[in-house]
Design an enzyme around this catalytic site. Structure first.
Site, short mmCIF file in Angstrom:
data_model
loop_
_atom_site.label_atom_id
_atom_site.label_comp_id
_atom_site.label_asym_id
_atom_site.label_seq_id
_atom_site.Cartn_x
_atom_site.Cartn_y
_atom_site.Cartn_z
N HIS A 261 1.00 -1.25 0.06
CA HIS A 261 -0.07 0.09 0.25
C HIS A 261 1.03 1.26 -0.06
CE1 HIS A 261 -3.64 2.17 1.48
NE2 HIS A 261 -2.56 3.19 1.67
N GLU A 262 1.96 1.18 1.00
CA GLU A 262 2.67 2.70 1.18
C GLU A 262 3.43 2.85 -0.13
OE1 GLU A 262 1.69 4.66 3.02
OE2 GLU A 262 0.74 3.51 4.45
N HIS B 82 1.53 4.57 -2.61
CA HIS B 82 1.61 6.12 -2.57
C HIS B 82 2.96 6.40 -3.24
CE1 HIS B 82 -2.00 6.82 -0.32
NE2 HIS B 82 -1.52 5.90 0.66
N HIS C 178 3.29 6.71 -6.76
CA HIS C 178 2.66 7.74 -7.21
C HIS C 178 3.14 9.16 -6.93
CE1 HIS C 178 -1.67 10.08 -6.98
NE2 HIS C 178 -1.15 10.26 -7.93
ZN LIG Z 1 -2.74 5.11 2.20
#
Ligand SMILES: [Zn+2]
Length: 722
Positions: A508-509, A512, A515
């Site tokens: 998940h991290e 980011h 991104h």
């Molecule tokens: Zn998050």
């Protein structure tokens, strides 16, 4: 709200992606000057650009005494630059106004990013003092920019002519984003209205501070004192020892203290055998803030009214309409529509779970229907009966380094072609932090990435991503990104074995992270993760689901000693257990999201509301008033909605998850883990940041708007139709 205004003024200085649904602690109370301003400026490393690759901060060069002087000089320089832009005698042009604003505040940006990252990852007394001292100064700095009439006149002139200026699409977008931010901060209002807005802002700031302080005091106040150890049956010895220590510290020596955590449901409820005590704990939590010295209900009702009044001054029907205009969802109707469309499936699943729980109560000789304080206790028994999962056995297949390198880095390499190379030569802010350089598929260098995965004293709880340097083709900067988590580190010499939850959080991290690292835009304001709140968790949640993709799993989920792959039966249990209790989890979340939306759908003309009655009516209206499943937060302790920055925004977590689930299912339907899919997704979603409206990006990637089907399947609330 403060964060939005700050962002208006000084660009995306603090591009922090909050992940867990914990709001960061609100900064309250300022203190007397924390540090004497005696630093000689020439020796202050923040006064120059870092000479390290991609301007990565030289953590070995500064100490805490450097921060305040650098902030003060940074604000001074920034304000001088802004004044020069606002008072320029030349006609406003895109270059002499918006490009100039994008280039301004370099030093303030530099020190802010380092400082606010370190207050989250490596806090100490001095840093907290500096933070308190800075809060009002930074807020005033931001107001001085966003309410500057001469500056706004220039921004507006460019905005009005944006289609005649022969600008590229990203520049048009920048003109629109700037104009909207100024208008939303009140730049178009008359002087009288601006005065009214300032007064409302001040009251709002005082009320949210008071809300947080009351809640903190109340939560401490309602901790449950238990007379005897026998009543605590079900807790571990370590928990009982901790409860005894907590009681002693609170002046109840010889007794036991159970502290109340921030959600309505309490973790100990899954363990406590004593039903009376469960009820006491639940009631302490659920009725928190409804009466007594730290009653928050008058604050809640006034906050709702005040926000409606502020929205009306700015020309909106209610606070939700104002807040959502700047989001991907755009309107309250879209949010009510999205949540409403899911209520039937979610309620149906929750009722099935309730039936299992009631059966389990009977099986254990109980003669009662499940109440909120029973749910988790019997759910745990149902879970054990259905899945019989030994967490420690599972962890043996999830060794930290293998998860990171053979799981996450492997996936990113397969999907996007990128590589992570350790850079032990780069300075880090703590010995546990590891620096990497990230290379693109063609071998070119892309970014610097810091991995800060282990828990320690001074680090805020939860997990998040942030940036030390943002990407901008205008400024010629490349991303310097950090991921932060709180994984308990094994003692020296032992392997760190982690849970499957932590495994998906690393994915998940880094979602980011990429991104930020794939950002390829001109203007810093539009780069990377500076997208709307209801879009920002999409790229991160999207990456999570690779953790259980068969090709990925077979590459990393291996026994830490023998290297054997995880047995299929064990893996199936892990994956099936993840959809366990999802009806309850989803419904309690949706109830809170709907409640938040209802509070902020009130118009300015409506009277102050009775908080408890309003809440009950709101839940009933949407058909989510199941007595055994209360909202995740009730209004008197709903910090996201009332105290923090998520007013009319709590729905955003689910909105992002809908996009993620829909996008992931779409990718799987087109061959899954292929470079072609990765490049298509990267180009349309990750590279563009906020340089175009997020729904345009989504449709460019997906060919249509998202639906909620994939999310319901992801949560096990709907069966897949093949
Ligand atoms: Zn998050």
């Amino acid at each position: 709200m403060r964060k939005t205004l700050l962002a208006t003024a000084i660009g995306a200085i603090l591009a922090l992606s909050a992940c867990s649904d914990n709001t960061a602690p609100t900064q309250v109370a300022s203190t007397p000057s924390a540090v004497e301003n005696t630093e000689v400026t020439s020796s202050n490393p923040f006064f120059q650009q870092s000479s390290l690759q991609y301007q990565a901060p030289d953590f070995s060069a500064f100490n805490d005494d450097h921060f305040l002087p650098a902030f003060e000089e940074g604000m001074k320089q920034h304000m001088a630059e802004v004044e020069a832009i606002a008072n320029n005698s030349a006609e406003p042009t895109f270059d002499n106004t918006l490009v100039a604003l994008e280039k301004s505040g370099e030093m303030l940006n530099r020190v802010s990013r380092v400082f606010y990252n370190l207050t989250g990852t490596d806090s100490n007394e001095q840093r907290r003092k500096i933070q308190s001292e800075l809060a009002p100064k930074m807020a005033a700095h931001s107001d001085n920019i966003s309410l500057n009439p001469a500056l706004f006149a220039r921004v507006k002139a460019i905005y009005n002519n944006r289609n005649e200026l022969k600008l590229d699409p990203e520049s048009v977008r920048l003109a629109e984003v700037y104009y909207d931010r100024f208008v939303r901060a009140g730049a178009e209002l008359t002087e009288d209205q601006k005065t009214a807005i300032r007064a409302l802002n001040e009251e709002h700031s005082n009320l949210t501070t008071k809300f947080s302080q009351n809640l903190l005091a109340e939560t401490k106040n309602i901790a449950v004192v238990v007379e005897s150890k026998e009543e605590l049956a079900g807790l571990t010895d370590a928990q009982i020892t901790a409860a005894a220590a907590a009681a002693k510290a609170a002046g109840h020596e010889g007794k036991y203290l159970l502290n109340i955590t921030n959600t309505t449901r309490q973790p100990v409820l899954s363990q406590l055998d004593n039903r009376e005590l469960r009820k006491r704990v639940w009631e302490a939590s659920a009725y928190r803030g409804q009466s007594g010295e730290f009653d928050t209900t008058p604050i809640v009702s006034r906050l709702a009214q005040l926000r409606a009044t502020r929205a009306k001054l700015l020309g909106y029907a209610n606070w939700a309409s104002y807040g959502l205009e700047a989001q991907m969802a755009k309107t309250p109707e879209a949010v009510f529509g999205m949540l409403g469309s899911m209520v039937p499936a979610v309620v149906e699943n929750t009722k099935k779970e309730l039936a299992d729980i009631n059966a389990m109560i009977k099986q254990h000789g109980g003669d009662f229907e499940a109440q909120p304080w029973d749910w988790e206790y019997y759910a745990e028994l149902v879970r054990q009966a259905k899945y019989d999962l030994d967490e420690n056995e599972v962890k043996e297949y999830f060794e930290f380094n293998r998860v990171l390198e053979d799981g996450v880095f492997y996936t990113l390499n397969r999907f996007y072609g990128i590589r992570f190379e350790p850079r032990p030569d780069l300075p880090v802010y703590h010995p546990d932090v590891k620096a990497y350089e990230v290379f693109d598929a063609d071998g070119s260098s892309l970014a610097i990435f810091y991995a800060d995965y282990f828990a320690r004293e001074g680090k805020r709880g939860g997990a998040w991503m942030s940036s030390f340097v943002g990407q901008s083709n205008l400024l010629g900067t490349k991303p310097v990104v950090v991921n932060v988590m709180n994984i308990p580190k094994a003692p020296e010499g032992n392997p760190t074995l982690i849970s499957y939850d932590h495994t998906t959080t690393i994915f998940h991290e880094l979602g980011h992270g990429i991104h930020g690292m794939f950002s390829d835009v001109k203007y810093p304001t539009l780069a990377g993760t500076s997208v709307s709140r209801d879009f920002v968790e999409f790229p991160s949640t999207f990456e999570e689901d690779w953790a259980q993709h068969p090709e990925v799993l077979s590459n990393y989920a291996k026994h830490y000693e023998t290297g054997e792959p995880i047995p299929k039966e064990l893996l199936d249990k892990v994956l099936r257990s993840r959809s366990f209790n999802q009806g309850y989890d989803t419904l309690e979340y949706m109830s809170a999201a709907l409640l938040d939306m209802e509070w902020h759908s009130l118009s300015a003309d409506e009277p102050l509301q009775d908080v408890v009655a309003f809440e009950a009516a709101a839940l009933k209206k949407h058909g989510v008033d199941l007595p055994a499943v209360p909202p995740r937060y009730k209004s008197p302790f709903f910090s996201h909605s009332m105290g923090g920055g998520y007013s009319a925004g709590y729905y955003a977590y689910m909105w992002s998850e809908i996009l993620a689930a829909d996008a992931f299912a779409y990718v799987q339907s087109r061959g899954g883990l292929t470079r072609e899919n990765g490049d298509h997704y990267r180009k349309n979603i990750l590279e563009v940041g906020n340089s175009r409206p997020t729904m345009d990006s989504y449709k460019a990637f997906r060919g249509q708007e998202p639906t909620t089907d994939a999310l319901l399947i992801r949560r096990g609330l709907k069966t897949k139709v093949e």
